[in-house]
Scaffold this active site. Structure first.
Site, PDB file in Angstrom:
ATOM      1  N   HIS A 385       0.721  -1.255  -0.216  1.00  0.00           N
ATOM      2  CA  HIS A 385       0.077   0.199   0.133  1.00  0.00           C
ATOM      3  C   HIS A 385       0.888   1.209   0.021  1.00  0.00           C
ATOM      4  O   HIS A 385       0.332   2.316   0.108  1.00  0.00           O
ATOM      5  CB  HIS A 385      -1.045   0.254   1.392  1.00  0.00           C
ATOM      6  CG  HIS A 385      -2.164  -0.935   1.050  1.00  0.00           C
ATOM      7  ND1 HIS A 385      -3.189  -0.583   0.435  1.00  0.00           N
ATOM      8  CD2 HIS A 385      -2.411  -2.352   1.594  1.00  0.00           C
ATOM      9  CE1 HIS A 385      -4.069  -1.568   0.394  1.00  0.00           C
ATOM     10  NE2 HIS A 385      -3.773  -2.595   1.199  1.00  0.00           N
ATOM     11  N   LYS A 576      -8.486  13.911   4.497  1.00  0.00           N
ATOM     12  CA  LYS A 576      -7.757  12.774   4.560  1.00  0.00           C
ATOM     13  C   LYS A 576      -6.711  13.154   5.789  1.00  0.00           C
ATOM     14  O   LYS A 576      -6.664  14.072   6.177  1.00  0.00           O
ATOM     15  CB  LYS A 576      -6.971  12.355   3.006  1.00  0.00           C
ATOM     16  CG  LYS A 576      -6.222  13.851   2.575  1.00  0.00           C
ATOM     17  CD  LYS A 576      -5.825  13.420   1.171  1.00  0.00           C
ATOM     18  CE  LYS A 576      -7.007  13.393   0.083  1.00  0.00           C
ATOM     19  NZ  LYS A 576      -7.079  12.158  -0.808  1.00  0.00           N
ATOM     20  N   ARG A 577      -5.880  11.970   5.832  1.00  0.00           N
ATOM     21  CA  ARG A 577      -4.693  12.037   6.987  1.00  0.00           C
ATOM     22  C   ARG A 577      -3.966  13.177   6.549  1.00  0.00           C
ATOM     23  O   ARG A 577      -3.547  13.300   5.199  1.00  0.00           O
ATOM     24  CB  ARG A 577      -4.312  10.656   6.830  1.00  0.00           C
ATOM     25  CG  ARG A 577      -2.732  10.571   7.759  1.00  0.00           C
ATOM     26  CD  ARG A 577      -2.357   8.921   7.917  1.00  0.00           C
ATOM     27  NE  ARG A 577      -2.127   8.520   6.663  1.00  0.00           N
ATOM     28  CZ  ARG A 577      -1.134   8.373   6.037  1.00  0.00           C
ATOM     29  NH1 ARG A 577       0.188   8.918   6.698  1.00  0.00           N
ATOM     30  NH2 ARG A 577      -0.871   7.890   4.623  1.00  0.00           N
ATOM     31  N   LYS A 582       0.413  14.312   0.989  1.00  0.00           N
ATOM     32  CA  LYS A 582      -0.862  14.600   0.512  1.00  0.00           C
ATOM     33  C   LYS A 582      -1.147  15.898   0.458  1.00  0.00           C
ATOM     34  O   LYS A 582      -2.224  16.483  -0.371  1.00  0.00           O
ATOM     35  CB  LYS A 582      -1.998  14.079   1.538  1.00  0.00           C
ATOM     36  CG  LYS A 582      -1.853  12.682   1.808  1.00  0.00           C
ATOM     37  CD  LYS A 582      -2.728  12.015   2.803  1.00  0.00           C
ATOM     38  CE  LYS A 582      -2.538  10.443   2.940  1.00  0.00           C
ATOM     39  NZ  LYS A 582      -3.314   9.757   1.735  1.00  0.00           N
ATOM     40  N   THR A 684      -8.807   6.403  -1.767  1.00  0.00           N
ATOM     41  CA  THR A 684     -10.372   5.759  -2.048  1.00  0.00           C
ATOM     42  C   THR A 684     -11.085   6.698  -1.820  1.00  0.00           C
ATOM     43  O   THR A 684     -12.359   6.932  -2.274  1.00  0.00           O
ATOM     44  CB  THR A 684     -10.319   4.866  -0.869  1.00  0.00           C
ATOM     45  OG1 THR A 684     -10.219   4.915   0.297  1.00  0.00           O
ATOM     46  CG2 THR A 684      -9.768   3.485  -1.580  1.00  0.00           C
ATOM     47  N   LYS A 688     -14.950   7.897  -3.923  1.00  0.00           N
ATOM     48  CA  LYS A 688     -16.273   8.344  -2.950  1.00  0.00           C
ATOM     49  C   LYS A 688     -16.789   9.716  -3.638  1.00  0.00           C
ATOM     50  O   LYS A 688     -17.945   9.552  -3.544  1.00  0.00           O
ATOM     51  CB  LYS A 688     -16.213   8.285  -1.741  1.00  0.00           C
ATOM     52  CG  LYS A 688     -15.785   6.945  -0.917  1.00  0.00           C
ATOM     53  CD  LYS A 688     -15.002   7.027   0.420  1.00  0.00           C
ATOM     54  CE  LYS A 688     -14.222   5.859   0.791  1.00  0.00           C
ATOM     55  NZ  LYS A 688     -13.316   5.730   1.915  1.00  0.00           N
TER      56      LYS A 688
END
Length: 841
Positions: A385, A576-577, A582, A684, A688
């Site tokens: 991952h 998100k985290r 990111k 992911t 969504k």
């Protein structure tokens, strides 16, 4: 489920069609007789022995949840009985996280009990939405890894695949996040403070595992005692995993740690009360908290033991089950293990499965090395991952010597044979030998867990096309060249039941009215919406559905957080985290540039926007916490500036989790997927957002690339460097060039570093200067900022043309079918597990 209505008449009056739910759920020896007060009222009174007229909302939630569990219980039992009788190949999914969220509404939906519950709630005067808020999000996961695992087990049950999830029953989640003066605060997430009505303890199925040392209390802390082996008990707690339609109900089995002996009676009698409980405390601490702080050696050690505990308990359980169903009246035929068992390792956390299964086959089953190794590799499969080197776990070899000496012997023998193979195939290539070795030399020497998982399994897959390619060609290039046939891609997916059918009732109705409800279990049917992309009536329906979900979210936010936002603004989201790659900080820079534009040109024509952020920073990740502080100070500064008030708003929502995502994603207009290209494995949340009709502004990274290919890049707002460009520029990239040559970039940075956003806290954002400038801007924020702003301009231009925007929205929804976890699981089942459906009659 109520005194006014029995289960029987509720079912009969609300469910049409061929499925007889009453018969389906009354499939065991206990029948639904139609007796009034048999479910809800019985639990309401007898579970807590209280007067039903005086119970609170929590007790009502528990009564409803236990009533639903009563309804599903016989179907759950029948599922396991069917598997025992048919003896199909079973899939075991090992994951340190299962971010399942809340269960009540999801279980009611999958059982097809929505009309029953709606009628009961109406007749009993139950506020259904308020009741759902009484259930805490299960503290069993943190981010995308755990949410993927939850989607996968949902899909396996829906697709009738005989499967079981294995995880740990954490008493506390990672932490509860709150904000104080803009800073993240961490409090214990005691999600099991009240009884969980969904779990079923199975102490009779406990397993015992052995560690190579024991622990004692010294100076108020636990200290290892080498050479004195100790035992732990793994107590299983089972949760139902309901396939859509309620015919198959699989199990998520979570392990809680306990001591074989809860009390040292002699020590207690002598007055040494703390030491008397040392064994119990040390054991129970193992599953106390999800992801202990790994910035310390003690925290890392606890994580290491957690991973072994998960592996050892799960393998003991599945091997016990295998032997029970494959050794009737004769010795166990271990040769059929890969034909009856498929074990999927969700990331490197369960990599010790390789050495543990070898230990069982060598020491317990008495097999020879070659046969044991063949069976191990054919049984196990591994999902990677991450491409971040620091995220590929490596555990100190001395920890194996202390805790798992037999595992170390096995791992070193695996490594000896591996290196002999490499020397034979690539003579003289010492660099390759060093890179593929399971042992990383250094002080201390470390075991490379990803290498162990790859070598010890028959399949290694990435989770998006770009990720799988980079995994093969960069991250583990030498192992991929050694075993090319083992590598494949399985792009992630999400369950459309929770993330569309449940989370977005307005859009779900709109879709079903247009094409029927077959999409719920076959998301590829959303392609039928493509011809409607230019249909005016359908566009109106889609816009109305989005408007309804925005108003619902706004009402919820005001009632729970006291935050008022304008539903007529663009909802622009990044949830998100919190991590540098990111790039929440890049989003913040974009907002600063827009803020500067408005300050300099108060009459600037720009659609009003609300920027939502949500996500947790790891407790020891200092820079991520500074980013959260910056975003909150940015929000406060903008709120206080009359020049932009009502046109620009930033909101950081604390305590991000499944339940918050279920509310915000359906209401969102824009999804930010802006990771540095080549760093995001898949993502992911991007999927969504896509299926819920939010348009993506993002980089060519992870699964976003495949999403844009499916829907057409003209329906996305892509920007920035590619993964190849990021990699090739690493040696010469200088963020100072952008500061010196791009006026808006320079103005934004200068404003931040002038303490404009922290006038009363001078200097607190100096870590951002280091990250973005003096530290070299590892994740290339400044390299992509100008392109991000250009993509943002295109986004606003499209939004200003409602028909164009809505057409893009419909094309995204219509082409999101590929990103169902059902499709992903079908690929795993056919190409990795060789697992077939086992229908439950």
């Amino acid at each position: 489920m109520s005194s006014d209505m029995t289960m029987a008449d509720a079912t009969a009056s609300n469910v049409s069609g061929s499925t007889d739910l009453l018969q389906q759920y009354g499939c065991g020896p206990i029948h639904f007789t139609g007796t009034r007060d048999a479910l809800y009222e019985r639990h309401l009174m007898f579970d807590h022995v209280v007067d039903p007229t005086s119970v609170g909302p929590r007790e009502r939630y528990e009564a409803v949840a236990r009533s639903v569990r009563d309804v599903l219980s016989q179907r759950w039992l029948r599922t396991e009985q069917t598997y025992e009788r048919e003896n199909p190949k079973r899939v075991y999914y090992l994951s340190l996280e299962f971010l399942i969220g809340r269960s009540l509404a999801n279980n009611v939906m999958n059982l097809l009990l929505d009309p029953v519950v709606a009628r009961v709630a109406d007749e009993k005067g139950i506020d259904w939405l308020a009741l759902l808020e009484e259930e805490p999000d299960a503290g069993l996961g943190n981010g995308g890894l755990g949410r993927l695992a939850a989607c996968f087990i949902d899909s396996m049950a829906t697709m009738q695949i005989p499967a079981m999830g294995y995880g740990l029953r954490y008493e506390y989640g990672i932490f509860r996040q709150s904000l104080r003066d803009g800073w993240q605060q961490e409090q214990p997430d005691n999600w099991l403070r009240r009884p969980d009505p969904w779990e079923v303890a199975r102490p009779q199925e406990s397993v015992e595992i052995t560690l190579g040392c024991s622990f004692e209390v010294r100076n108020g802390t636990f200290a290892a005692v080498p050479g004195r082996p100790s035992s732990l008990l793994g107590i299983p707690y089972d949760r139902p995993v309901i396939g859509y339609g309620g015919r198959t109900i699989n199990t998520l089995r979570l392990w809680a740690a306990a001591a074989p002996h809860a009390l040292d009676f002699q020590a207690f009698s002598a007055g040494d009360f703390v030491s008397a409980l040392a064994e119990r405390l040390s054991a129970e601490s193992l599953t106390r908290v999800l992801y202990p702080d790994d910035s310390t050696s003690m925290g890392q050690g606890l994580r290491f033991v957690q991973e072994y505990f998960l592996v050892a308990c799960s393998l003991a359980d599945l091997v016990r089950r295998f032997r029970r169903t494959n050794a009737v009246g004769s010795p166990t035929d271990w040769r059929v293990l890969p034909d009856k068992v498929a074990v999927q390792l969700n990331d490197t956390h369960p990599s010790l499965t390789v050495s543990e299964l070898m230990r069982i086959l060598l020491d317990d089953a008495g097999l020879g090395w070659e046969e044991a190794w063949d069976l191990t590799r054919r049984t196990l499969a591994y999902t990677n991952h991450t491409l971040l080197p620091e995220a590929l776990e490596k555990w100190p070899l001395p920890w194996f010597e202390l805790l798992l000496p037999r595992h170390l012997e096995i791992i070193l023998e695996i490594n000896r044979r591996l290196l002999d193979e490499v020397r034979s195939r690539f003579p003289g290539d010492e660099g390759r030998i060093e890179r593929v070795s399971l042992v990383e030399e250094g002080d201390p020497r470390k075991i490379r867990m990803a290498n162990l998982a790859i070598v010890g399994s028959h399949s290694t897959n990435g989770v998006a096309a770009i990720h799988s390619d980079l995994l093969r060609t960069v991250t583990v290039k030498d192992l991929a060249e050694l075993y090319p046939e083992r590598f494949s891609n399985k792009t992630n997916g999400v369950t459309p039941r929770r993330w569309l059918r449940l989370a977005n009732p307005a859009l779900s109705r709109c879709i079903t009215d247009a094409i029927g409800d077959g999409w719920i279990t076959d998301l590829s049917q959303l392609a039928k919406l493509t011809p409607l992309a230019d249909d005016g009536a359908f566009q109106d329906a889609v816009r109305e559905a989005k408007r309804a979900m925005k108003h619902r979210f706004v009402a919820w936010l005001a009632s729970t957080n006291g935050i008022a936002v304008d539903p007529d603004t663009i909802f622009d989201c990044q949830i998100k985290r919190i991590h540098e790659y990111k790039r929440q900080l890049l989003n913040g820079l974009r907002i600063v540039v827009l803020y500067n534009r408005m300050r300099q040109n108060p009459g600037l024509d720009m659609a009003p926007r609300t920027f939502f952020f949500a996500g947790k920073a790891a407790p020891a990740y200092r820079l991520a916490k500074v980013i959260i502080k910056f975003l909150n100070n940015l929000a406060a500064t903008i709120d206080d500036d009359p020049a932009v008030r009502g046109r620009l708003r930033v909101v950081f929502l604390p305590e991000y989790g499944v339940s918050l995502a279920e509310k915000l994603i359906p209401a969102s207009d824009v999804s930010n997927q802006i990771s540095t290209a080549g760093y995001e494995a898949s993502g992911t949340s991007n999927m969504k957002f896509m299926m819920n009709g939010a348009l993506t502004i993002g980089t060519r990274d992870g699964a976003t690339i495949e999403m844009a290919q499916a829907a057409g890049e003209e329906n996305f707002f892509l920007f920035g460097l590619t993964a190849d460009q990021v990699a090739s520029s690493a040696g010469w990239y200088s963020p100072f060039w952008h500061h010196h040559n791009e006026p808006e970039t320079r103005a934004a940075l200068d404003l931040i570093f002038s303490d404009h956003f922290n006038r009363n806290e001078p200097g607190i954002f100096e870590p951002l200067r280091d990250a973005l400038l003096t530290g070299g801007d590892r994740f290339m924020h400044l390299a992509d900022l100008t392109a991000y702003l250009e993509a943002d301009r295109r986004l606003l231009a499209s939004y200003a043309a409602p028909e164009d925007w809505t057409r893009k929205v419909i094309m995204n929804i219509a082409n999101s079918g590929r990103f169902s976890s059902d499709r992903t699981i079908a690929e795993y089942a056919a190409e990795i597990w060789d697992a077939k459906p086992c229908p439950v009659p």
